[in-house]
Design a protein around this motif. Structure first.
Motif, mmCIF file in Angstrom:
data_model
loop_
_atom_site.group_PDB
_atom_site.id
_atom_site.type_symbol
_atom_site.label_atom_id
_atom_site.label_comp_id
_atom_site.label_asym_id
_atom_site.label_seq_id
_atom_site.Cartn_x
_atom_site.Cartn_y
_atom_site.Cartn_z
ATOM 1 N N GLU A 1 -12.775 67.309 -48.862
ATOM 2 C CA GLU A 1 -13.486 67.080 -47.602
ATOM 3 C C GLU A 1 -14.621 66.477 -47.663
ATOM 4 O O GLU A 1 -15.239 66.554 -48.609
ATOM 5 C CB GLU A 1 -13.521 68.488 -47.108
ATOM 6 C CG GLU A 1 -12.117 69.035 -46.873
ATOM 7 C CD GLU A 1 -11.177 68.505 -45.787
ATOM 8 O OE1 GLU A 1 -11.896 67.911 -44.736
ATOM 9 O OE2 GLU A 1 -9.974 68.471 -45.901
ATOM 10 N N GLY A 2 -15.213 66.168 -46.502
ATOM 11 C CA GLY A 2 -16.404 65.624 -46.432
ATOM 12 C C GLY A 2 -16.796 64.077 -46.648
ATOM 13 O O GLY A 2 -18.068 63.659 -46.480
ATOM 14 N N GLU B 1 -6.706 63.081 -39.901
ATOM 15 C CA GLU B 1 -6.608 64.442 -40.751
ATOM 16 C C GLU B 1 -6.939 65.518 -39.727
ATOM 17 O O GLU B 1 -7.614 65.366 -38.384
ATOM 18 C CB GLU B 1 -7.293 64.610 -41.833
ATOM 19 C CG GLU B 1 -9.127 64.466 -41.284
ATOM 20 C CD GLU B 1 -10.015 64.841 -42.321
ATOM 21 O OE1 GLU B 1 -9.831 65.680 -43.136
ATOM 22 O OE2 GLU B 1 -11.130 64.523 -42.239
ATOM 23 N N ASN C 1 -9.306 68.824 -39.671
ATOM 24 C CA ASN C 1 -10.434 69.819 -40.289
ATOM 25 C C ASN C 1 -10.246 71.292 -39.921
ATOM 26 O O ASN C 1 -10.442 71.583 -38.674
ATOM 27 C CB ASN C 1 -11.853 69.287 -39.984
ATOM 28 C CG ASN C 1 -11.821 67.821 -40.728
ATOM 29 O OD1 ASN C 1 -11.802 67.557 -41.987
ATOM 30 N ND2 ASN C 1 -12.119 66.660 -39.917
ATOM 31 N N LYS D 1 -4.990 67.904 -47.546
ATOM 32 C CA LYS D 1 -4.393 66.698 -47.197
ATOM 33 C C LYS D 1 -2.996 66.800 -47.534
ATOM 34 O O LYS D 1 -1.775 66.238 -46.959
ATOM 35 C CB LYS D 1 -4.892 65.575 -48.088
ATOM 36 C CG LYS D 1 -6.784 65.393 -47.846
ATOM 37 C CD LYS D 1 -6.889 64.836 -46.490
ATOM 38 C CE LYS D 1 -8.367 64.197 -46.100
ATOM 39 N NZ LYS D 1 -9.107 65.463 -46.342
HETATM 40 MG MG MG Z 1 -11.789 66.226 -43.431
#
Ligand code: MG
Ligand code: ADP
Ligand code: MG
Length: 483
Positions: free
Chosen positions: A379-380, A142, A144, A316
């Motif tokens: 996220e995360g 991915e 970020n 995403k």
């Molecule tokens: Mg991420």
């Protein structure tokens, strides 16, 4: 390559562990201790020695970063594309929906893009090594675009490994990979200083006298030392002051001047707002945050890092659509070669909506779930669904609800071995590693002022775990030993 890690006697191992623990405490490779008094801290989880990583793959990931920085910016300026990708997802995923509403509101006011935009990104990769093949290649997990963390702790860990290698392993286990006191196999890494350079450049372009960079943080953030290193680099190398406030404090106390759009908090002028919070719904749950979750400050003249558009480009769903045939070409019409190179790093990704392709992907995931990861717009870490958990989830969702997810080919990285240190204990484990490359981007009126690759992160986890976050307790911070 010789067997790795080298054989160590229990005494040698204990000795190296003690040396590493003291080094980590002395050099700020630390995090806040869990559930304890505010000033208690502990060592961040780390790998005792660096983990081997193919040099060619490392260099390719680095070389791609400037292209991905540029891609994020170009996509963020394409309103029609953003709406086309997110219209449907925004209807079924509440958090994305909320961000998208803010985006549309700001866009309607003609302020989607301020004249100055700052991106502090991190693109993440796993090595892909199909059975029977010898050479690995990179596959992007991915990109970020908000709150990419660990730049400073990754840099600390690189220094720890340099110390372990050149000073101790060199003495304990001469020869093999440890033969050089300079250790060219350990690449330089000052990622946090790179982020500070990006923030300083944006601050200087804004040119607001006596202003501050504001870092927006989560309440009780355990990873605050990683953030503090950016603050120190910003001050020591650029003489730019940074202040820390939580999302709640921002909502309660920030003011926006109706005429000048100046952003102030507690009497201080703000040049740049750097978000290390706001990437998930949790940050918007507090009563004080209210429904808009800080969006009232978005029309301010301060640079928001990321802008709402950059944050959305990091979704995403966006990644999946950008991997479709022709999508990259829309953004890089001048360079088929750039498109080819970026696309070569993509894993297979599929929609899970009501389209024919979505139905095909769902059928494939039901037939061989172990070949896939199902990802929501989050996220995360800790949000994905793997293997045999996929079919029951698919069965429980309506067609509309499925479109809040994407399906991705499971990447199978090669197995390595290392000692992982966490909570003062070390275990030897079969491990896999995820490489992150940090990038900074600054543009003014649409032209790039800064576009750089500024460092890396290696996160290593036991092979048995599927997810890979450090903060979520799955992985340790590591650095690559280039082989
Ligand atoms: Mg991420
Ligand atoms: P997040 O934004 O929550 O970090 P990621 O897409 O990075 O979401 O997924 C979290 C973790 O799941 C990654 O760090 C990685 O360990 C694992 N993962 C994600 N995608 C894949 C994949 N396609 N193949 C194998 N593992 C994956
Ligand atoms: Mg990730």
């Amino acid at each position: 390559m010789a067997a790795y890690p080298p054989h160590l006697t229990p005494e040698q191992l204990e000795q190296l562990h003690t040396l590493a623990q003291d080094w980590a405490s002395s050099h700020g490779l630390v995090v806040g201790a869990p559930n304890s008094a505010p000033n208690r801290l502990t060592q961040a989880p780390y790998a005792l020695l660096p983990t081997p990583f193919p040099r060619g793959c490392f260099e390719e990931a680095r070389a791609l970063q400037k292209l991905f920085n540029q891609l994020v910016d170009r996509v963020s300026r394409d309103d029609a594309f953003i709406r086309n990708v997110l219209d449907q997802v925004a209807q079924v995923d509440e958090f994305t929906g909320r961000l998208y509403d803010v985006y549309k509101q700001i866009h309607a006011e003609g302020q989607t893009q301020q004249s100055i935009t700052l991106g502090l990104h991190r693109a993440d990769y796993l090595l892909h090594l199909p059975a029977g093949e010898e050479r690995a290649s990179i596959r992007q997990v991915e990109i970020n675009t908000i709150s990419a963390s660990f730049g400073a702790l990754a840099s600390r860990t690189g220094h720890l490994h340099r110390y372990m290698h050149t000073r101790h392993c060199y003495v304990l286990i001469p020869g093999r990979l440890y033969g050089s006191p300079n250790c060219p196999a350990l690449p330089e890494n000052e990622a946090h200083a790179g982020y500070a350079r990006g923030l300083a450049a944006a601050h200087k372009l804004m040119a607001i006298p006596n202003s501050y960079v504001l870092i927006v943080v989560q309440e009780g953030e355990r990873n605050r030392f990683d953030q503090r290193w950016i603050e120190y680099a910003l001050w020591e190398q650029h003489r730019v002051p940074m202040i820390r406030r939580t999302m709640d404090e921002l909502n309660e106390r920030a003011t926006l001047d109706a005429d000048t759009k100046a952003l102030r908090i507690d009497g201080l002028d703000i040049s740049v707002v750097y978000y290390r919070a706001g990437y998930g719904p949790e940050d918007y749950h507090s009563a004080k945050a209210g429904k808009d979750g800080g969006s009232h400050i978005l029309p301010s003249r301060a640079v928001k890092c990321p802008s709402i558009a950059y944050q959305l480009v990091g979704a995403k769903k966006m990644q999946q659509v950008l991997a479709e045939p022709g999508a990259l070409e829309r953004f890089f019409p001048e360079s088929p070669e750039a498109c080819r190179r970026m696309r070569a790093s993509f894993a297979g990704m599929y929609p899970l909506d009501g389209s024919a392709e979505g139905e095909k992907a769902a059928a494939a995931a039901l037939a061989t779930p172990d070949d896939y990861v199902m990802k929501p717009q989050r996220e995360g870490g800790g949000n994905n669904v793997y293997g045999r958990d996929i079919p029951p989830l698919l069965a429980s969702l309506s067609t509309a609800e499925r479109s809040a997810y994407i399906l991705m080919d499971l990447i199978r990285p090669p197995l390595m071995h290392n000692w992982l240190v966490r909570d003062g204990a070390y275990v030897k484990a079969g491990v896999v590693s995820e490489l992150g490359i940090y990038g900074i981007w600054l543009s003014q009126n649409g032209s790039a002022v800064v576009n750089d690759e500024v460092g890396h992160l290696l996160r290593t986890k036991s092979e048995e775990v599927q997810e890979g976050g450090v903060a979520t307790g799955f992985a340790v911070i590591d650095s690559p030993l280039l082989v």
